[in-house]
Design an enzyme around this catalytic site. Structure first.
Site, mmCIF file in Angstrom:
data_model
loop_
_atom_site.group_PDB
_atom_site.id
_atom_site.type_symbol
_atom_site.label_atom_id
_atom_site.label_comp_id
_atom_site.label_asym_id
_atom_site.label_seq_id
_atom_site.Cartn_x
_atom_site.Cartn_y
_atom_site.Cartn_z
ATOM 1 N N GLU A 1 17.863 -20.668 -41.042
ATOM 2 C CA GLU A 1 17.569 -19.358 -41.612
ATOM 3 C C GLU A 1 17.337 -19.546 -43.101
ATOM 4 O O GLU A 1 18.268 -19.818 -43.864
ATOM 5 C CB GLU A 1 18.742 -18.394 -41.395
ATOM 6 N N ASP B 1 23.018 -20.576 -40.634
ATOM 7 C CA ASP B 1 23.038 -19.409 -41.510
ATOM 8 C C ASP B 1 22.743 -19.823 -42.950
ATOM 9 O O ASP B 1 23.275 -20.832 -43.438
ATOM 10 C CB ASP B 1 24.440 -18.777 -41.425
HETATM 11 C C1 NOJ Z 1 22.563 -14.216 -42.828
HETATM 12 C C2 NOJ Z 1 23.065 -13.459 -41.637
HETATM 13 O O1 NOJ Z 1 22.018 -13.263 -40.733
HETATM 14 C C3 NOJ Z 1 23.625 -12.166 -42.171
HETATM 15 O O2 NOJ Z 1 23.925 -11.252 -41.152
HETATM 16 C C4 NOJ Z 1 24.839 -12.485 -43.014
HETATM 17 O O3 NOJ Z 1 25.322 -11.290 -43.599
HETATM 18 C C5 NOJ Z 1 24.489 -13.466 -44.119
HETATM 19 N N1 NOJ Z 1 23.677 -14.556 -43.670
HETATM 20 C C6 NOJ Z 1 25.732 -14.072 -44.706
HETATM 21 O O4 NOJ Z 1 26.341 -14.937 -43.779
#
Ligand code: NOJ
Length: 536
Positions: free
Chosen positions: A263, A209
């Site tokens: 990500e 993440d």
């Molecule tokens: C990316 C995640 O995909 C999202 O859903 C989340 O709110 C943020 N990161 C914070 O963790």
């Protein structure tokens, strides 16, 4: 060379947004029991692996991306024993399991954070986070001008153990998600241990993440003082590479070909490259692709740029749990995609035609691809969720200006005849977000066996993709097929043609039509349709 590629090089990975996938215990929220019961569906769909969104103990301030215990499962979703059973059951049917790791921040209910608040300024406990005194005469202003990704200041002030208003802590997301300080060695050691905890339980990889945010410029400079095009002081910092090199050593010490997928919404895409050099992350999502308009020129340019800058290490992704479903985006006049929905009213029939074509395009490209749960059913974005049911923290933090991401997180419809469209067992509580009545005809059971359905198109495409040789060879050759038409050949004789022009087009010479996203009229490909051909 070709047979030396790891499985994830050309894998199709299905994102399970756990609380909206399938409810096994009848409380209205998706869980591990529901997922385990649907493993045959996922196996039959033909994907290679599942990415499961956070399943950890969490107060759910951000749908589980606020983790209070990284080594256990939230009771809402099940138990650690159920997670272990799920991993085994998935492996038994040939599905790999990728789990979500959330290292940038934890929950404000994590024992480290509650200890930090209790321990007071200057304590070792606070050193694991970003606590700073405020500005202004009495520290009443945040330490700098950083804004939360969800809106509002990225700082919240705490009440000190003696009852006075005290220091502020950094949270790039909701206030319930304090950012960890990755300059702190205890933080590093803890996450290395967490990686091992799950690798020891047989998981096949991690989706990281906000992988680009962990390290901050320790000077915490105001953004207003920086040039507009400067790298933000919380993103893409040089110190990240050492962290991922160390993680790669750990994951590589385990048997099998395990995966890190990052990500990172960095733009341009080439900024991902330093992370994908072979000693850090294996892959990072291609969000430029997700953001590209339904336009032949822009798609071709984006595909060329991605392959030239990253190669096949940036998997193709059209949707996820953070963005407007692509079927809805493709039904608008502005078809580009992203973080916040645009209010334009979509033409869902048009969006469906384009989404059918888009998956054939994605699955024909070199490298791996992600499918977000429900896109295989042709689900659209739900844009009329009653405001009192909105759960996404974005809604509150933007002062109700942005509805947030719940519209792509509505629980899946499985059956036509039951309440909640079979999301839960008979007699279950209603799904945690209401499903549109129009989803009845999109339920998995309604599409099963219907050759015209989106579900059967996905199944057929994944089956063909799985059968074809040459997936590990990343070459593709564009063919000239006229304005507004994308056509390219892949090793093994696959030819993919996508018609985004203003009129039906002649198909290039071919031996056989393997699959098309719409009926071919007189051997011509309609507008907003794609076909896979066997090359002549
Ligand atoms: C990316 C995640 O995909 C999202 O859903 C989340 O709110 C943020 N990161 C914070 O963790």
């Amino acid at each position: 060379m070709a047979d030396q590629q790891p499985w994830h090089h050309s894998a199709v990975i299905y994102e399970v947004y756990l609380r909206s996938f399938a409810d096994g215990n009848g409380d209205g929220v998706g869980d591990l029991a529901g997922l385990q019961a649907r493993l045959p569906y996922l196996r039959d769909l033909g994907v290679d692996a599942l990415w499961i969104t956070p399943w950890y103990v969490s107060p759910m301030a951000d749908g589980g991306y606020d983790v209070a215990d990284y080594r256990d499962i939230d009771p809402l979703f099940g138990t650690l024993a159920e997670a272990e059973a799920l991993i085994a059951a998935a492996h038994a049917v040939g599905l790999k399991i990728i789990i979500d790791l959330v290292p940038n921040h934890c929950s404000d209910q994590h024992p480290w954070f509650t200890a930090a608040v209790a321990a007071g300024p200057g304590s070792a406990e606070r050193g694991r986070f970003w606590f700073r005194p405020g500005r202004g005469e009495a520290g009443e202003l945040p330490p700098n001008d950083w804004q939360s990704m969800f809106g509002g200041p990225a700082w919240t002030r705490v009440t000190e153990p003696d009852g006075r208003e005290g220091d502020w802590y950094l949270h790039l997301y909701a206030r319930e998600q304090p950012d960890l300080n990755w300059d702190n060695q205890e933080v590093r050691a803890e996450f290395e241990s967490i990686l091992r905890f799950w690798l020891d339980r047989g998981i096949d990889g991690f989706r990281i993440d906000v992988a680009d945010f962990l390290v901050k410029d320790p000077a915490l400079p105001d953004v207003a003082d920086l040039p507009a095009d400067a790298r933000k002081p919380w993103e893409d910092q040089d110190g990240l590479h050492a962290i991922y090199r160390r993680w790669r050593e750990i994951i590589d010490s385990y048997p099998g070909e395990r995966l890190f997928v990052g990500e990172m919404w960095l733009k341009p895409l080439i900024r991902l490259r330093p992370y994908l050099t072979g000693d850090q992350l294996h892959t990072a999502f291609n969000f430029d692709y997700l953001g590209t308009a339904w336009d032949a020129g822009q798609l071709r340019a984006g595909i060329d740029l991605a392959l030239a800058s990253i190669g096949a290490a940036a998997p193709w992704v059209l949707s996820n749990h953070d963005v407007t479903r692509h079927l809805t985006r493709y039904g608008r006049s502005d078809t580009s995609g992203g973080w916040h929905p645009d209010p334009g009213r979509p033409d869902l029939a048009l969006g469906t035609r384009r989404a059918r074509a888009a998956i054939l395009l994605s699955l024909a490209l070199p490298g791996s691809a992600y499918v977000y749960q429900g896109e295989e059913l042709g689900l659209w974005e739900v844009e009329d969720i009653p405001v009192d049911l909105i759960a996404d923290p974005v809604y509150e933090r933007t002062g109700h200006l942005v509805r947030g991401r719940d519209g792509c997180r509505v629980p899946l419809p499985w059956d036509t005849d039951t309440a909640g469209f079979g999301f839960g067992p008979d007699g279950a509580a209603p799904p945690w977000l209401p499903q549109p009545a129009g989803w009845r005809q999109l339920a998995a059971s309604a599409q099963d066996g219907d050759g015209e359905s989106v579900l059967e198109l996905y199944r057929a495409a994944l089956r063909l993709r799985g059968l074809r040789a040459g997936l590990d060879d990343d070459s593709m050759t564009w063919q000239d097929a006229g304005d507004g038409v994308l056509a390219f050949g892949r090793p093994g004789g696959l030819l993919c043609v996508v018609n985004i022009s203003a009129a039906a087009v002649e198909l290039p010479p071919h031996d056989a039509v393997l699959l098309s996203s719409a009926a071919l009229a007189d051997g011509r490909l309609p507008v907003d349709a794609a076909a896979w051909l066997q090359r002549g």
